[in-house]
Design a protein around this motif. Structure first.
Motif, short mmCIF file in Angstrom:
data_model
loop_
_atom_site.label_atom_id
_atom_site.label_comp_id
_atom_site.label_asym_id
_atom_site.label_seq_id
_atom_site.Cartn_x
_atom_site.Cartn_y
_atom_site.Cartn_z
N ARG A 233 51.91 -55.77 -69.46
CA ARG A 233 51.33 -54.32 -69.06
C ARG A 233 49.61 -53.65 -69.25
O ARG A 233 49.11 -54.61 -69.71
N GLY B 289 50.03 -46.83 -58.95
CA GLY B 289 50.50 -46.33 -60.38
C GLY B 289 51.26 -47.43 -61.39
O GLY B 289 52.48 -46.47 -61.81
N ARG B 290 51.29 -48.29 -61.18
CA ARG B 290 52.35 -49.50 -61.94
C ARG B 290 51.86 -49.92 -63.04
O ARG B 290 50.94 -49.83 -63.62
N PRO B 291 53.31 -49.99 -64.28
CA PRO B 291 52.47 -50.00 -65.84
C PRO B 291 52.11 -51.30 -65.96
O PRO B 291 51.51 -51.11 -66.71
N SER B 292 52.50 -52.16 -65.12
CA SER B 292 52.43 -53.62 -65.05
C SER B 292 51.86 -54.52 -64.16
O SER B 292 52.77 -53.99 -63.08
N THR C 67 46.53 -51.25 -69.47
CA THR C 67 45.99 -49.98 -70.43
C THR C 67 45.07 -49.87 -70.10
O THR C 67 43.74 -49.85 -69.01
N SER C 68 44.38 -48.46 -70.36
CA SER C 68 43.06 -47.88 -69.99
C SER C 68 42.55 -48.15 -70.67
O SER C 68 42.47 -48.89 -71.80
N ARG D 41 47.01 -50.94 -59.97
CA ARG D 41 46.67 -49.43 -60.32
C ARG D 41 46.57 -47.91 -59.37
O ARG D 41 47.83 -47.00 -59.62
#
Length: 482
Positions: free
Chosen positions: A479, A459-462, A481-482, A456
């Motif tokens: 993935r 900045g990685r989405p997965s 998710t928030s 996180r």
């Protein structure tokens, strides 16, 4: 009338008269008080009266649950067995991608007039919706009160009162060879009854916390969770498994004995979970060959393969290689025997182990702990795991036992997968082992959390996780998710 014919008619009449008796709350008290040794001999003329009395307590259970789709297997492994869901496995479906949701059916039965229902854990596991259909056709929504995967038992609750119910018979049991009746909901067709005999007690089919009752009453798929009755209509077991050498629907039937089911369901109703004793040791059977090699031929028991650091056994001096011969003065018959008896102990109970070490008997005393799997600390819930949709737990001896994981497996084990999550869609399931997240090897749930936090911050989405199942590993991107 010839004497032989007269005796036969008397036997049939006696059996029919006894079969007409009821059980527990649905039975006449006089019939319920009959001792097991007085079960009728010979072939009963009919089970109709028994079935008529107990059938109102038996229900059909319809479950909707997530059915994870199978991920795309990288093409650089031609001929590699499909990792998530082999052909014929529960979520394999012979190569056809699973649908987002699946409907399954099972059986159950009321054990209180206020709507508590017993069934199997595997019937309602990962359920998103559960409904119950009664013998008279009423459909009711149900909620899961508690589940125990280690005994494959679960308790449901429906709203209402004055439901017809039955109770577990824990004081008497039929003999091997006596008649039994199995009831349930095979193939989703509705309630049916089959009859047979008790084949054996104390069957060990690989589950550490249950010694099964074996019956030869035909059990079809969908009968899971239904009751097994004796000829007085008393519940002596809960249908849970079949074994068919040919892979068909009918085979050897197994039931969870009433004394185990009664104890577990009471705990689930009162607290929603099960608390078991714990000594912190991975054990295996003390086979005749192993016993002979240790110089104790003819002995049975459990051989310690691994001791959990800091656990009750470790603190008492238990070592890998010790042969445990008895517990509190009672000889052990197998490693499963030890596991069940330790599991039945309460936290703080004093346990005396007779062991064989270095050619002589020794005695160790310890106090039972509480199985870590029953504690909240050390478990990462879906939110703590950055909403990967996974519930993780340490890969300790309890987890290895529950999911039948070998000593060579390393990492953290998935205890549950959230329906609809990316992890569910990509085929992850309970019992899978995660040993790497991103560039980090993981050995505890906290390691997973740190790896996710690092991703996180970058900045990685997965994240890329390596999952181990049944001796094979595969990287799967999940993935965040928030």
């Amino acid at each position: 009338m010839p004497k032989r014919q007269s005796r036969l008619l008397c036997s049939v009449a006696l059996a029919a008269a006894l079969a007409a008796g009821g059980v527990g709350p649905l039975t006449a008290p006089a019939a319920a008080a009959q001792p097991a040794r007085n079960l009728p001999a010979g072939v009963p003329s009919s089970f109709a009266d028994i079935v008529q009395r107990v059938a109102p307590a038996v229900v059909s259970i319809d479950v909707t649950r997530s059915a994870p789709a199978r991920p795309n297997l990288p093409q650089l492994f031609p001929g590699f067995p499909f990792f998530f869901g082999f052909p014929g496995s529960p979520d394999g479906n012979n190569g056809t991608p699973s649908l987002p949701n699946a409907r399954v059916s099972g059986s159950g039965f009321f054990i209180t007039p206020t709507g508590y229902i017993v069934t199997n854990n595997h019937v309602v596991e990962n359920a998103t919706k559960v409904s119950v259909r009664t013998n008279e056709g009423r459909e009711l929504e149900a909620r899961v009160i508690g589940r125990d995967p280690l005994t494959d038992l679960a308790v449901l609750k429906v709203e209402g009162s004055n439901f017809p119910y039955v109770t577990f018979e824990t004081n008497a049991r039929p003999r091997v060879g006596d008649w039994v009746i199995a009831m349930g909901n095979p193939f989703g067709l509705g309630g049916t009854a089959t009859s047979g005999i008790v084949s054996a007690y104390g069957r060990d089919i690989g589950e550490a916390y249950v010694d099964y009752l074996q019956i030869d009453a035909p059990i079809n798929r969908g009968n899971s969770g239904g009751p097994t009755f004796d000829v007085y209509g008393r519940v002596i077991g809960v249908n849970t498994a079949i074994f068919s050498p040919s892979g068909g629907s009918v085979g050897i039937g197994f039931a969870i004995p009433a004394e185990i089911a009664d104890r577990i369901t009471k705990q689930l109703i009162s607290g929603g979970s099960i608390v078991r004793g714990y000594i912190g040791a991975m054990v295996q059977n003390l086979t005749p060959e192993i016993a002979e090699s240790l110089g104790i031929p003819g002995r049975k028991g459990a051989l310690v393969a691994e001791v959990t650091p800091g656990g009750p056994g470790d603190l008492a001096g238990l070592r890998a290689g010790d042969a445990i011969l008895s517990l509190n003065g009672q000889e052990l018959t197998s490693s499963s025997d030890l596991t069940r008896r330790v599991g039945a102990a309460r936290e703080g109970d004093r346990l005396r182990l007779e062991i064989w070490r270095e050619g002589r008997r020794q005695t160790l005393e310890l106090r039972a702990g509480r199985r870590p799997a029953d504690d909240a600390p050390g478990v990462v819930n879906p939110a703590d795991a950055a909403s990967l949709g996974l519930t993780l737990r340490p890969l300790d001896q309890a987890a290895r036992t529950q999911y039948r994981l070998p000593a060579t497996a390393r990492g953290v084990v998935i205890d549950a997968v959230s329906p609809g999550s990316d992890a569910a869609e990509k085929g992850l399931r309970a019992g899978d082992v995660i040993d790497r997240v991103g560039e980090r090897s993981v050995a505890a749930p906290a390691d997973v959390r740190e790896a996710i936090d690092a991703a996180r911050r970058q900045g990685r989405p997965s994240v890329l996780v390596r999952v181990w199942r049944e001796g094979r590993s595969l990287f799967v991107p999940l993935r965040l998710t928030s």
